[in-house]
Design a protein around this motif. Structure first.
Motif, PDB file in Angstrom:
ATOM      1  N   HIS A   2       0.830  -1.198   0.000  1.00 35.86           N
ATOM      2  CA  HIS A   2       0.000   0.000   0.000  1.00 35.86           C
ATOM      3  C   HIS A   2       0.869   1.255   0.000  1.00 35.86           C
ATOM      4  O   HIS A   2       1.921   1.299   0.643  1.00 35.86           O
ATOM      5  CB  HIS A   2      -0.911   0.018   1.229  1.00 35.86           C
ATOM      6  CG  HIS A   2      -1.898  -1.103   1.270  1.00 35.86           C
ATOM      7  ND1 HIS A   2      -3.069  -1.085   0.547  1.00 35.86           N
ATOM      8  CD2 HIS A   2      -1.878  -2.285   1.934  1.00 35.86           C
ATOM      9  CE1 HIS A   2      -3.740  -2.198   0.768  1.00 35.86           C
ATOM     10  NE2 HIS A   2      -3.035  -2.945   1.608  1.00 35.86           N
ATOM     11  N   GLY A   3       0.433   2.275  -0.709  1.00 35.17           N
ATOM     12  CA  GLY A   3       1.176   3.539  -0.730  1.00 35.17           C
ATOM     13  C   GLY A   3       0.758   4.441  -1.855  1.00 35.17           C
ATOM     14  O   GLY A   3       0.713   5.659  -1.695  1.00 35.17           O
ATOM     15  N   SER A  15      14.891  -7.081  -9.096  1.00 35.69           N
ATOM     16  CA  SER A  15      15.646  -8.244  -8.634  1.00 35.69           C
ATOM     17  C   SER A  15      14.688  -9.108  -7.827  1.00 35.69           C
ATOM     18  O   SER A  15      13.498  -8.795  -7.712  1.00 35.69           O
ATOM     19  CB  SER A  15      16.833  -7.802  -7.768  1.00 35.69           C
ATOM     20  OG  SER A  15      16.362  -7.233  -6.551  1.00 35.69           O
ATOM     21  N   ASP A  16      15.194 -10.200  -7.260  1.00 39.47           N
ATOM     22  CA  ASP A  16      14.336 -11.038  -6.420  1.00 39.47           C
ATOM     23  C   ASP A  16      13.850 -10.290  -5.188  1.00 39.47           C
ATOM     24  O   ASP A  16      12.875 -10.697  -4.558  1.00 39.47           O
ATOM     25  CB  ASP A  16      15.097 -12.292  -5.986  1.00 39.47           C
ATOM     26  CG  ASP A  16      15.299 -13.270  -7.133  1.00 39.47           C
ATOM     27  OD1 ASP A  16      14.577 -13.145  -8.141  1.00 39.47           O
ATOM     28  OD2 ASP A  16      16.173 -14.139  -7.021  1.00 39.47           O
ATOM     29  N   ALA A  17      14.529  -9.191  -4.842  1.00 37.81           N
ATOM     30  CA  ALA A  17      14.205  -8.471  -3.609  1.00 37.81           C
ATOM     31  C   ALA A  17      13.494  -7.148  -3.830  1.00 37.81           C
ATOM     32  O   ALA A  17      12.953  -6.574  -2.891  1.00 37.81           O
ATOM     33  CB  ALA A  17      15.488  -8.218  -2.812  1.00 37.81           C
ATOM     34  N   LEU A  18      13.486  -6.648  -5.079  1.00 37.47           N
ATOM     35  CA  LEU A  18      12.951  -5.311  -5.327  1.00 37.47           C
ATOM     36  C   LEU A  18      11.896  -5.317  -6.426  1.00 37.47           C
ATOM     37  O   LEU A  18      12.052  -5.992  -7.450  1.00 37.47           O
ATOM     38  CB  LEU A  18      14.071  -4.350  -5.735  1.00 37.47           C
ATOM     39  CG  LEU A  18      15.121  -3.987  -4.689  1.00 37.47           C
ATOM     40  CD1 LEU A  18      16.187  -3.096  -5.310  1.00 37.47           C
ATOM     41  CD2 LEU A  18      14.476  -3.293  -3.504  1.00 37.47           C
ATOM     42  N   LEU A  30       9.501   2.170  -5.133  1.00 38.62           N
ATOM     43  CA  LEU A  30      10.308   0.970  -4.969  1.00 38.62           C
ATOM     44  C   LEU A  30       9.842   0.241  -3.712  1.00 38.62           C
ATOM     45  O   LEU A  30       9.568   0.866  -2.684  1.00 38.62           O
ATOM     46  CB  LEU A  30      11.793   1.328  -4.844  1.00 38.62           C
ATOM     47  CG  LEU A  30      12.471   1.901  -6.091  1.00 38.62           C
ATOM     48  CD1 LEU A  30      13.861   2.402  -5.736  1.00 38.62           C
ATOM     49  CD2 LEU A  30      12.561   0.850  -7.177  1.00 38.62           C
ATOM     50  N   TRP A  31       9.788  -1.103  -3.799  1.00 43.90           N
ATOM     51  CA  TRP A  31       9.279  -1.905  -2.690  1.00 43.90           C
ATOM     52  C   TRP A  31      10.248  -3.027  -2.354  1.00 43.90           C
ATOM     53  O   TRP A  31      10.858  -3.625  -3.236  1.00 43.90           O
ATOM     54  CB  TRP A  31       7.939  -2.537  -3.067  1.00 43.90           C
ATOM     55  CG  TRP A  31       6.917  -1.576  -3.573  1.00 43.90           C
ATOM     56  CD1 TRP A  31       6.737  -1.170  -4.864  1.00 43.90           C
ATOM     57  CD2 TRP A  31       5.931  -0.886  -2.799  1.00 43.90           C
ATOM     58  NE1 TRP A  31       5.700  -0.283  -4.934  1.00 43.90           N
ATOM     59  CE2 TRP A  31       5.175  -0.087  -3.688  1.00 43.90           C
ATOM     60  CE3 TRP A  31       5.598  -0.879  -1.440  1.00 43.90           C
ATOM     61  CZ2 TRP A  31       4.117   0.717  -3.257  1.00 43.90           C
ATOM     62  CZ3 TRP A  31       4.545  -0.081  -1.017  1.00 43.90           C
ATOM     63  CH2 TRP A  31       3.822   0.706  -1.917  1.00 43.90           C
ATOM     64  N   ASN A  32      10.372  -3.309  -1.053  1.00 47.53           N
ATOM     65  CA  ASN A  32      11.125  -4.456  -0.580  1.00 47.53           C
ATOM     66  C   ASN A  32      10.199  -5.658  -0.586  1.00 47.53           C
ATOM     67  O   ASN A  32       9.178  -5.672   0.115  1.00 47.53           O
ATOM     68  CB  ASN A  32      11.659  -4.185   0.831  1.00 47.53           C
ATOM     69  CG  ASN A  32      12.515  -5.317   1.360  1.00 47.53           C
ATOM     70  OD1 ASN A  32      12.085  -6.458   1.431  1.00 47.53           O
ATOM     71  ND2 ASN A  32      13.745  -5.000   1.732  1.00 47.53           N
ATOM     72  N   VAL A  33      10.512  -6.662  -1.384  1.00 51.66           N
ATOM     73  CA  VAL A  33       9.631  -7.816  -1.536  1.00 51.66           C
ATOM     74  C   VAL A  33       9.505  -8.598  -0.236  1.00 51.66           C
ATOM     75  O   VAL A  33       8.435  -9.128   0.091  1.00 51.66           O
ATOM     76  CB  VAL A  33      10.141  -8.729  -2.675  1.00 51.66           C
ATOM     77  CG1 VAL A  33       9.323 -10.000  -2.753  1.00 51.66           C
ATOM     78  CG2 VAL A  33      10.115  -7.989  -3.998  1.00 51.66           C
ATOM     79  N   THR A  34      10.577  -8.677   0.524  1.00 53.83           N
ATOM     80  CA  THR A  34      10.580  -9.474   1.755  1.00 53.83           C
ATOM     81  C   THR A  34       9.702  -8.850   2.831  1.00 53.83           C
ATOM     82  O   THR A  34       8.874  -9.532   3.454  1.00 53.83           O
ATOM     83  CB  THR A  34      12.014  -9.636   2.286  1.00 53.83           C
ATOM     84  OG1 THR A  34      12.814 -10.252   1.280  1.00 53.83           O
ATOM     85  CG2 THR A  34      12.025 -10.504   3.544  1.00 53.83           C
ATOM     86  N   GLY A  36       7.630  -6.104   2.335  1.00 52.25           N
ATOM     87  CA  GLY A  36       6.420  -5.481   1.820  1.00 52.25           C
ATOM     88  C   GLY A  36       6.392  -3.982   2.004  1.00 52.25           C
ATOM     89  O   GLY A  36       5.373  -3.340   1.712  1.00 52.25           O
ATOM     90  N   GLY A  37       7.479  -3.413   2.471  1.00 47.16           N
ATOM     91  CA  GLY A  37       7.524  -1.978   2.731  1.00 47.16           C
ATOM     92  C   GLY A  37       8.147  -1.201   1.594  1.00 47.16           C
ATOM     93  O   GLY A  37       8.943  -1.729   0.809  1.00 47.16           O
ATOM     94  N   PRO A  38       7.813   0.103   1.477  1.00 47.37           N
ATOM     95  CA  PRO A  38       8.427   0.952   0.456  1.00 47.37           C
ATOM     96  C   PRO A  38       9.863   1.285   0.792  1.00 47.37           C
ATOM     97  O   PRO A  38      10.248   1.325   1.966  1.00 47.37           O
ATOM     98  CB  PRO A  38       7.541   2.206   0.474  1.00 47.37           C
ATOM     99  CG  PRO A  38       7.024   2.261   1.873  1.00 47.37           C
ATOM    100  CD  PRO A  38       6.841   0.832   2.301  1.00 47.37           C
ATOM    101  N   LEU A  39      10.670   1.505  -0.236  1.00 49.76           N
ATOM    102  CA  LEU A  39      12.061   1.925  -0.052  1.00 49.76           C
ATOM    103  C   LEU A  39      12.154   3.407  -0.392  1.00 49.76           C
ATOM    104  O   LEU A  39      12.025   3.798  -1.554  1.00 49.76           O
ATOM    105  CB  LEU A  39      12.994   1.114  -0.948  1.00 49.76           C
ATOM    106  CG  LEU A  39      13.064  -0.387  -0.655  1.00 49.76           C
ATOM    107  CD1 LEU A  39      13.908  -1.088  -1.706  1.00 49.76           C
ATOM    108  CD2 LEU A  39      13.653  -0.615   0.732  1.00 49.76           C
ATOM    109  N   GLY A  40      12.344   4.241   0.613  1.00 49.88           N
ATOM    110  CA  GLY A  40      12.439   5.675   0.384  1.00 49.88           C
ATOM    111  C   GLY A  40      11.096   6.278   0.037  1.00 49.88           C
ATOM    112  O   GLY A  40      10.039   5.664   0.199  1.00 49.88           O
ATOM    113  N   ASN A  41      11.140   7.505  -0.481  1.00 50.10           N
ATOM    114  CA  ASN A  41       9.926   8.227  -0.849  1.00 50.10           C
ATOM    115  C   ASN A  41       9.555   7.968  -2.300  1.00 50.10           C
ATOM    116  O   ASN A  41      10.403   7.591  -3.110  1.00 50.10           O
ATOM    117  CB  ASN A  41      10.114   9.733  -0.634  1.00 50.10           C
ATOM    118  CG  ASN A  41      10.361  10.069   0.822  1.00 50.10           C
ATOM    119  OD1 ASN A  41       9.732   9.494   1.717  1.00 50.10           O
ATOM    120  ND2 ASN A  41      11.290  10.992   1.069  1.00 50.10           N
TER     121      ASN A  41
END
Length: 262
Positions: A2-3, A15-18, A30-34, A36-41
């Motif tokens: 969500h965002g 990548s497998d993580a992003l 950008l999201w961290n797959v592991t 589920g949180g956003p990376l930065g703004n």
């Protein structure tokens, strides 16, 4: 995840993580797959122009083969390049289209970018200098809704609201084939991993398979009950996946294509 505050138009794995996503809120995230949180703004440098539905939007995104950069295309008629790690914009906007940018794609070697637009054209760009490579590729009569490079880098396919798919030579920029869908807008095109076939999704509710070398239709996949907005091949080329306005995703066995009537 969500965002976003508007419809999400495009997503891609870096990548497998992003994962990166684009939205009608005029932003990329950008999201961290592991986690589920956003990376930065959220990045939101695209101009908030308005599309036919009354909403601004970033319609398409693609990541470079090495995963270091992201390109996005928007209703502001421009393409932007982003650093996939920091989310910062790289260089200036790529400008040349005169209407909404509907689709963007990197070449397999990462050297070029293709874009398609409602201005009825396909444009090619140098991915390093962000400058156009010659003039637009013209031939479609209506909006060009989708563009894709073949995995071998030799061809570009474009799908249009004029109910055709055009195949271009990526080096000479010359038109090689025009594929006639005839009964529906072509919303999405995708090459098979071996570059031999093209799958297309249309608003006639079907997925059609084409021979990329001859331009001949070799199969049609029926089952959706509304427009097919997106198609893709599995990495091993054995299956095709399609997403539709009927709120379903279907997975098709490509081996069966030879048994289907066109």
């Amino acid at each position: 995840l969500h965002g976003h505050t508007g419809s999400v138009n495009s997503v891609a794995f870096i990548s497998d993580a992003l994962v990166v996503s684009s939205s009608d809120d005029c932003a990329l995230r950008l999201w961290n797959v592991t986690t589920g949180g956003p990376l930065g703004n959220a990045t939101s440098e695209h101009t908030k122009s308005v599309n036919s539905d009354g909403m601004p939007g970033v319609n398409s995104l693609a990541f470079s083969p090495d995963g270091s950069r992201i390109v996005s295309g928007s209703d502001d008629c421009a393409l932007l390049m982003w650093n996939a790690t920091t989310g910062a914009q790289v260089g200036n906007a790529m400008q040349g289209h005169t209407d909404f940018v509907r689709s963007v794609a990197f070449s397999p070697d990462g050297a070029h970018i293709a874009s398609s637009s409602e201005d009825k054209t396909v444009r090619l760009w140098d991915a390093q200098t962000l400058q156009p490579l010659g003039g637009p590729l013209t031939g479609h009569r209506w909006s060009v809704l989708s563009v894709a490079f073949s995995p071998d880098g030799a061809s570009i396919a474009s799908g249009s609201a004029d109910k055709t798919i055009q195949i271009w030579d990526a080096e000479t920029r010359q038109l090689k084939h025009t594929l006639e869908e005839r009964t529906g807008w072509v919303w999405s095109v995708a090459f098979s991993p071996d570059s031999r076939h093209i799958a297309s999704g249309s608003d006639n509710n079907t997925v059609r398979i084409w021979d990329a070398a001859t331009g001949e239709a070799v199969g049609v996949l029926k089952g959706h009950t509304s427009w097919v907005y997106s198609v893709a091949f599995s990495p091993d080329g054995t299956r095709i996946v399609s997403g539709s306005r009927d709120r379903t995703v279907r997975v098709w066995d490509r081996i069966l294509v030879s048994d289907l009537s066109t």
